[in-house]
Scaffold this motif. Structure first.
Motif, PDB file in Angstrom:
ATOM      1  N   ALA A   1       0.835  -1.205   0.000  1.00 59.00           N
ATOM      2  CA  ALA A   1       0.000   0.000   0.000  1.00 59.00           C
ATOM      3  C   ALA A   1       0.869   1.254   0.000  1.00 59.00           C
ATOM      4  O   ALA A   1       2.076   1.208   0.257  1.00 59.00           O
ATOM      5  CB  ALA A   1      -0.906   0.002   1.228  1.00 59.00           C
ATOM      6  N   ARG A   2       0.221   2.342  -0.296  1.00 58.47           N
ATOM      7  CA  ARG A   2       0.878   3.658  -0.247  1.00 58.47           C
ATOM      8  C   ARG A   2      -0.125   4.641   0.313  1.00 58.47           C
ATOM      9  O   ARG A   2      -1.265   4.706  -0.133  1.00 58.47           O
ATOM     10  CB  ARG A   2       1.340   4.101  -1.631  1.00 58.47           C
ATOM     11  CG  ARG A   2       1.949   5.495  -1.640  1.00 58.47           C
ATOM     12  CD  ARG A   2       2.516   5.850  -2.979  1.00 58.47           C
ATOM     13  NE  ARG A   2       3.053   7.195  -2.989  1.00 58.47           N
ATOM     14  CZ  ARG A   2       3.722   7.757  -3.999  1.00 58.47           C
ATOM     15  NH1 ARG A   2       3.906   7.028  -5.111  1.00 58.47           N
ATOM     16  NH2 ARG A   2       4.180   8.992  -3.919  1.00 58.47           N
ATOM     17  N   ALA A   3       0.276   5.379   1.308  1.00 57.34           N
ATOM     18  CA  ALA A   3      -0.602   6.333   1.968  1.00 57.34           C
ATOM     19  C   ALA A   3      -0.578   7.668   1.241  1.00 57.34           C
ATOM     20  O   ALA A   3       0.330   7.977   0.454  1.00 57.34           O
ATOM     21  CB  ALA A   3      -0.187   6.521   3.421  1.00 57.34           C
ATOM     22  N   SER A   4      -1.609   8.482   1.532  1.00 51.17           N
ATOM     23  CA  SER A   4      -1.706   9.812   0.934  1.00 51.17           C
ATOM     24  C   SER A   4      -0.712  10.753   1.601  1.00 51.17           C
ATOM     25  O   SER A   4      -0.475  10.697   2.808  1.00 51.17           O
ATOM     26  CB  SER A   4      -3.128  10.344   1.090  1.00 51.17           C
ATOM     27  OG  SER A   4      -3.220  11.681   0.701  1.00 51.17           O
TER      28      SER A   4
ATOM     29  N   GLU B   1       5.346   9.183   0.573  1.00 53.73           N
ATOM     30  CA  GLU B   1       6.259   9.402  -0.553  1.00 53.73           C
ATOM     31  C   GLU B   1       6.546   8.112  -1.324  1.00 53.73           C
ATOM     32  O   GLU B   1       6.990   8.178  -2.467  1.00 53.73           O
ATOM     33  CB  GLU B   1       7.578  10.003  -0.036  1.00 53.73           C
ATOM     34  CG  GLU B   1       7.383  11.384   0.566  1.00 53.73           C
ATOM     35  CD  GLU B   1       8.682  11.941   1.133  1.00 53.73           C
ATOM     36  OE1 GLU B   1       9.676  11.174   1.113  1.00 53.73           O
ATOM     37  OE2 GLU B   1       8.697  13.101   1.569  1.00 53.73           O
ATOM     38  N   SER B   2       6.331   6.961  -0.695  1.00 54.88           N
ATOM     39  CA  SER B   2       6.608   5.706  -1.384  1.00 54.88           C
ATOM     40  C   SER B   2       5.696   4.615  -0.808  1.00 54.88           C
ATOM     41  O   SER B   2       5.120   4.770   0.276  1.00 54.88           O
ATOM     42  CB  SER B   2       8.074   5.296  -1.239  1.00 54.88           C
ATOM     43  OG  SER B   2       8.390   5.094   0.134  1.00 54.88           O
ATOM     44  N   ALA B   3       5.599   3.550  -1.553  1.00 56.23           N
ATOM     45  CA  ALA B   3       4.776   2.422  -1.117  1.00 56.23           C
ATOM     46  C   ALA B   3       5.506   1.611  -0.051  1.00 56.23           C
ATOM     47  O   ALA B   3       6.729   1.691   0.079  1.00 56.23           O
ATOM     48  CB  ALA B   3       4.417   1.537  -2.308  1.00 56.23           C
ATOM     49  N   TYR B   4       4.727   0.836   0.676  1.00 57.13           N
ATOM     50  CA  TYR B   4       5.294   0.012   1.727  1.00 57.13           C
ATOM     51  C   TYR B   4       4.548  -1.322   1.793  1.00 57.13           C
ATOM     52  O   TYR B   4       3.445  -1.462   1.275  1.00 57.13           O
ATOM     53  CB  TYR B   4       5.218   0.719   3.081  1.00 57.13           C
ATOM     54  CG  TYR B   4       3.798   0.976   3.565  1.00 57.13           C
ATOM     55  CD1 TYR B   4       3.130   0.055   4.371  1.00 57.13           C
ATOM     56  CD2 TYR B   4       3.134   2.156   3.199  1.00 57.13           C
ATOM     57  CE1 TYR B   4       1.838   0.302   4.788  1.00 57.13           C
ATOM     58  CE2 TYR B   4       1.843   2.396   3.613  1.00 57.13           C
ATOM     59  CZ  TYR B   4       1.187   1.454   4.410  1.00 57.13           C
ATOM     60  OH  TYR B   4      -0.093   1.677   4.809  1.00 57.13           O
TER      61      TYR B   4
ATOM     62  N   GLY C   1      -2.244  10.252   7.876  1.00 51.53           N
ATOM     63  CA  GLY C   1      -0.962   9.739   8.341  1.00 51.53           C
ATOM     64  C   GLY C   1      -0.553   8.511   7.568  1.00 51.53           C
ATOM     65  O   GLY C   1      -1.365   7.860   6.917  1.00 51.53           O
ATOM     66  N   ASP C   2       0.715   8.238   7.635  1.00 50.67           N
ATOM     67  CA  ASP C   2       1.280   7.081   6.960  1.00 50.67           C
ATOM     68  C   ASP C   2       1.841   6.150   8.029  1.00 50.67           C
ATOM     69  O   ASP C   2       2.777   6.532   8.762  1.00 50.67           O
ATOM     70  CB  ASP C   2       2.386   7.526   6.005  1.00 50.67           C
ATOM     71  CG  ASP C   2       2.889   6.386   5.138  1.00 50.67           C
ATOM     72  OD1 ASP C   2       2.529   5.224   5.435  1.00 50.67           O
ATOM     73  OD2 ASP C   2       3.628   6.648   4.172  1.00 50.67           O
ATOM     74  N   PRO C   3       1.269   4.937   8.211  1.00 49.63           N
ATOM     75  CA  PRO C   3       1.780   4.050   9.252  1.00 49.63           C
ATOM     76  C   PRO C   3       3.224   3.620   9.029  1.00 49.63           C
ATOM     77  O   PRO C   3       3.903   3.214   9.960  1.00 49.63           O
ATOM     78  CB  PRO C   3       0.835   2.846   9.171  1.00 49.63           C
ATOM     79  CG  PRO C   3       0.217   2.911   7.823  1.00 49.63           C
ATOM     80  CD  PRO C   3       0.150   4.352   7.475  1.00 49.63           C
ATOM     81  N   SER C   4       3.707   3.775   7.799  1.00 54.53           N
ATOM     82  CA  SER C   4       5.099   3.398   7.551  1.00 54.53           C
ATOM     83  C   SER C   4       6.082   4.495   7.901  1.00 54.53           C
ATOM     84  O   SER C   4       7.293   4.276   7.916  1.00 54.53           O
ATOM     85  CB  SER C   4       5.273   3.013   6.069  1.00 54.53           C
ATOM     86  OG  SER C   4       5.053   4.152   5.228  1.00 54.53           O
TER      87      SER C   4
ATOM     88  N   GLY D   1      -0.511 -10.616  18.496  1.00 57.04           N
ATOM     89  CA  GLY D   1       0.006 -10.955  17.181  1.00 57.04           C
ATOM     90  C   GLY D   1       1.258 -10.165  16.844  1.00 57.04           C
ATOM     91  O   GLY D   1       1.931  -9.601  17.730  1.00 57.04           O
ATOM     92  N   PHE D   2       1.540 -10.090  15.553  1.00 58.81           N
ATOM     93  CA  PHE D   2       2.731  -9.414  15.055  1.00 58.81           C
ATOM     94  C   PHE D   2       2.330  -8.517  13.900  1.00 58.81           C
ATOM     95  O   PHE D   2       1.392  -8.821  13.154  1.00 58.81           O
ATOM     96  CB  PHE D   2       3.781 -10.438  14.585  1.00 58.81           C
ATOM     97  CG  PHE D   2       4.226 -11.380  15.661  1.00 58.81           C
ATOM     98  CD1 PHE D   2       5.278 -11.042  16.498  1.00 58.81           C
ATOM     99  CD2 PHE D   2       3.590 -12.601  15.835  1.00 58.81           C
ATOM    100  CE1 PHE D   2       5.689 -11.925  17.491  1.00 58.81           C
ATOM    101  CE2 PHE D   2       3.996 -13.477  16.814  1.00 58.81           C
ATOM    102  CZ  PHE D   2       5.052 -13.134  17.656  1.00 58.81           C
ATOM    103  N   GLN D   3       3.120  -7.431  13.755  1.00 58.10           N
ATOM    104  CA  GLN D   3       2.912  -6.493  12.654  1.00 58.10           C
ATOM    105  C   GLN D   3       4.255  -5.900  12.261  1.00 58.10           C
ATOM    106  O   GLN D   3       5.036  -5.487  13.127  1.00 58.10           O
ATOM    107  CB  GLN D   3       1.936  -5.384  13.059  1.00 58.10           C
ATOM    108  CG  GLN D   3       1.558  -4.455  11.906  1.00 58.10           C
ATOM    109  CD  GLN D   3       0.638  -3.336  12.344  1.00 58.10           C
ATOM    110  OE1 GLN D   3       1.103  -2.420  13.062  1.00 58.10           O
ATOM    111  NE2 GLN D   3      -0.631  -3.402  11.963  1.00 58.10           N
ATOM    112  N   ALA D   4       4.541  -5.860  10.974  1.00 55.64           N
ATOM    113  CA  ALA D   4       5.825  -5.334  10.500  1.00 55.64           C
ATOM    114  C   ALA D   4       5.674  -4.864   9.076  1.00 55.64           C
ATOM    115  O   ALA D   4       4.842  -5.383   8.310  1.00 55.64           O
ATOM    116  CB  ALA D   4       6.913  -6.404  10.593  1.00 55.64           C
ATOM    117  N   THR D   5       6.486  -3.886   8.716  1.00 56.36           N
ATOM    118  CA  THR D   5       6.497  -3.389   7.340  1.00 56.36           C
ATOM    119  C   THR D   5       7.545  -4.100   6.496  1.00 56.36           C
ATOM    120  O   THR D   5       7.619  -3.869   5.289  1.00 56.36           O
ATOM    121  CB  THR D   5       6.769  -1.882   7.330  1.00 56.36           C
ATOM    122  OG1 THR D   5       8.021  -1.613   7.994  1.00 56.36           O
ATOM    123  CG2 THR D   5       5.640  -1.125   8.039  1.00 56.36           C
ATOM    124  N   GLN D   6       8.328  -4.941   7.130  1.00 56.32           N
ATOM    125  CA  GLN D   6       9.310  -5.755   6.413  1.00 56.32           C
ATOM    126  C   GLN D   6       9.073  -7.218   6.779  1.00 56.32           C
ATOM    127  O   GLN D   6       8.916  -7.551   7.957  1.00 56.32           O
ATOM    128  CB  GLN D   6      10.746  -5.343   6.793  1.00 56.32           C
ATOM    129  CG  GLN D   6      11.113  -3.910   6.440  1.00 56.32           C
ATOM    130  CD  GLN D   6      11.187  -3.701   4.936  1.00 56.32           C
ATOM    131  OE1 GLN D   6      11.477  -4.628   4.175  1.00 56.32           O
ATOM    132  NE2 GLN D   6      10.929  -2.455   4.506  1.00 56.32           N
TER     133      GLN D   6
END
Length: 610
Positions: free
Chosen positions: A131-134, A147-150, A139-142, A394-399
């Motif tokens: 995804a890519r935020a506005s 500026e870029s997708a994550y 806000g961008d969770p990444s 649980g778990f959450q990560a952008t990588q």
């Protein structure tokens, strides 16, 4: 002073850090355990209490009762193995019963679904997305400011549990349990109705076959009487009027046969439908003659043979030949005896207080009242807050490489509640509806008990009336045979014409048919009585009589007095009567001529039937 205070704080801080983990989590555990403890509180709403039945201590018609408990497998008291076998096959294959059993499984499935609310619900979820935020959004969770997708990978477990403080869930499960019990009693009622309906159709079929046998025998006698009347007419002894009356008698009896055959076919089909069989599949099976009946007919044939020999020895010439032909024709009139199953003269009724424990409809009405009572608690609990304890881990990560690491972990837990503040009177209306349904169920229970009481009393009265009617019909048949015998003698003597003989014969035929139907009515009334008492379904529900109880019931059946036979066995009585007829015919034929001997043989043969 400040230093000491600081030292104590530091010491206190060290002591706090050294306390066990359980003590440090004590407030959280108290928060978690308090709802669990509170959930064991009493549920809202009234508790169900089994209603009291206003039944008498003794039946009003207790003179009809035999000692002992109600016989559960009551079809065995009819001493007809074929009836018992048909009932067993009907229970195994009846489609209506299978439909009711399917509804019972549906009720159990609903109860299982309702019961799941009593336990915590645990689910697993996960996913990965690109995804890519506005850049101008919220806000961008990444953290890249759009500026870029994550890539976002997340997964874990979430759980929830409604804390049943007010008993809403417990009352819901209680109502579901009661509905399962009601469905179970509906199956018991279907079993009882199936057994009774099978017995009733079988008894009606045997009664129809018995009427067919009587009618066919009367038809054979009427045809022989017509033949001999024609012989008398040719010899100038009888008139054309006598021949016409004899012909009309034959036609009238023949007219009864189509309706009886149709009734027989309908009875076979009715039993076939109960056993899930195609039309007329049971015709051959239900026409089988038992060995006992065959032996009776063999004994009767021996006596008939001796009667024929006596008749032939008493006459000479053409008379002898005609007499031999007549006796031979009568010897072939041995009718198939379809016996109607007969139960005991009196049946054990048990105690009236036991009726509510046996009758499935009363038990079902009690279960429905239980369900309606529990629903009041559900309606009252809806006024109170509904508290739910939920959490996730649980778990959450952008990588993807970071997913599953200790730093990607996340969790949350805590209680949540919802409280109705304004609903326009919806909840109050539902509470009134639940209370009104409980009142309806209570009235329905009282009506069911009262109806059951009436059914037992009506069945007792019907059984008593049918037995009295059968006794009177036995006397009517006996008197009709005496009247026919007198009419025969007067006809031979020439004092009365053939019309008198025919009218008496019609009366005898009507009385014999009424007696056959009355015998079936007595058995049908007994089946209705057993059904009203509620016995029978226990044989297939695991609550049947124990072996010792079954032996005691069998011994009680043997000790019960059955209705005393009013006459000897039908086939033997036929032969004996024919022997007497042959003895009368021979002297009459020698003294009064051949034609008169024929007439006596024809009319006297009417009495020689069961």
């Amino acid at each position: 002073m400040n230093a000491n205070a600081t030292g104590r704080q530091s010491l206190g801080g060290k002591q706090l850090c050294k306390r066990p983990l359980i003590l440090r989590l004590k407030p959280a555990l108290a928060l978690l355990l308090a709802p669990v403890v509170l959930s064991g509180c009493a549920a809202l709403g009234p508790d169900f209490k089994a209603p009291q039945t206003a039944l008498p201590r003794h039946w009003l018609a207790n003179e009809q009762s035999a000692p002992g408990a109600v016989e559960l497998a009551w079809w065995n008291s009819f001493d007809d193995p074929q009836l018992a076998a048909l009932i067993q096959r009907a229970v195994a294959g009846n489609l209506d019963l299978q439909i009711v059993a399917s509804r019972l499984e549906q009720s159990r499935a609903i109860r299982q679904s309702m019961g799941a609310a009593e336990t915590p619900q645990l689910n697993a979820a996960g996913g990965i997305s690109r995804a890519r935020a506005s850049q101008v959004g919220l806000g961008d969770p990444s953290g890249r400011k759009g500026e870029s997708a994550y890539t976002l990978a997340q997964g874990g477990f979430n759980a929830s549990w409604e804390l049943d403080f007010w008993g809403r869930v417990r009352r819901t499960v209680e109502a579901a349990d009661a509905q399962v019990e009601a469905a179970q009693e509906q199956r018991h009622a279907a079993l009882l109705s199936l057994a009774a309906e099978t017995a009733q159709h079988y008894i009606r079929l045997r009664s129809t076959q018995s009427l067919l046998a009587i009618t066919e025998q009367n038809l054979a006698i009427a045809r022989r009487s017509l033949e001999l009347t024609r012989i008398r007419n040719r010899e100038g002894v009888a008139t054309e009027l006598d021949v016409a009356r004899a012909s009309a008698q034959v036609a009238a009896i023949e007219a009864r046969l189509p309706g009886l055959h149709q009734r027989e076919a309908a009875g076979v089909n009715a039993l076939g439908l109960l056993l899930a069989q195609p039309p007329q599949a049971l015709r051959a099976e239900l026409a089988v003659i038992s060995g006992e009946r065959s032996s009776k007919r063999s004994a009767a044939a021996d006596l008939e043979g001796s009667a024929q020999r006596s008749a032939k020895a008493s006459v000479a010439g053409g008379t002898e030949r005609n007499m031999e032909a007549s006796a031979g024709a009568l010897a072939k009139q041995s009718t198939v005896a379809y016996s109607v199953p007969a139960g005991p003269a009196v049946a054990a009724l048990g105690l009236p207080s036991e009726l509510a424990q046996r009758r499935p409809d009363i038990r079902r009405a009690s279960a429905l009242l239980h369900a309606a009572t529990a629903s009041i608690g559900v309606a009252k609990a809806d006024f109170y807050p509904r508290i739910t304890l939920s959490g996730n881990l649980g778990f959450q990560a952008t990588q993807l490489s970071d997913f599953g690491s200790w730093s990607s972990r996340q969790f949350s837990f805590g209680p949540a509640f919802s409280l109705p503040l304004f609903d326009g009177g919806h909840l109050r209306g539902m509470l009134k509806l639940s209370e009104a349904r409980q009142q309806e169920a209570a009235l329905a229970y009282q009506q069911t008990v009262l109806r059951a009481w009436h059914e037992v009393d009506d069945a007792l009265a019907a059984s008593r009336a049918q037995q009295e009617r059968r006794e009177r019909l036995h006397e009517a048949v006996a008197q009709s045979r005496i009247a026919l015998n007198n009419a025969q003698q007067q006809y031979v003597a020439g004092t009365v014409d053939f019309l008198n003989v025919l009218s008496v014969q019609d009366a005898l035929l009507a009385n014999e048919a009424a007696l056959a139907e009355s015998t079936a009515a007595v058995s049908l009334a007994l089946v209705d009585l057993y059904k009203a008492l509620g016995g029978g379904w226990q044989s297939w529900s695991g609550t049947a009589q124990q072996p010792s109880e079954a032996k005691a019931a069998a011994a009680a059946r043997q000790q019960r007095q059955r209705p005393a036979p009013q006459s000897p066995a039908p086939a033997v009585a036929v032969a004996r009567e024919r022997s007497r007829v042959a003895a009368l015919v021979a002297p009459a034929s020698l003294a009064g001529g051949t034609a008169r001997g024929y007439g006596l043989l024809a009319v006297a043969a009417v009495t020689a039937r069961p």
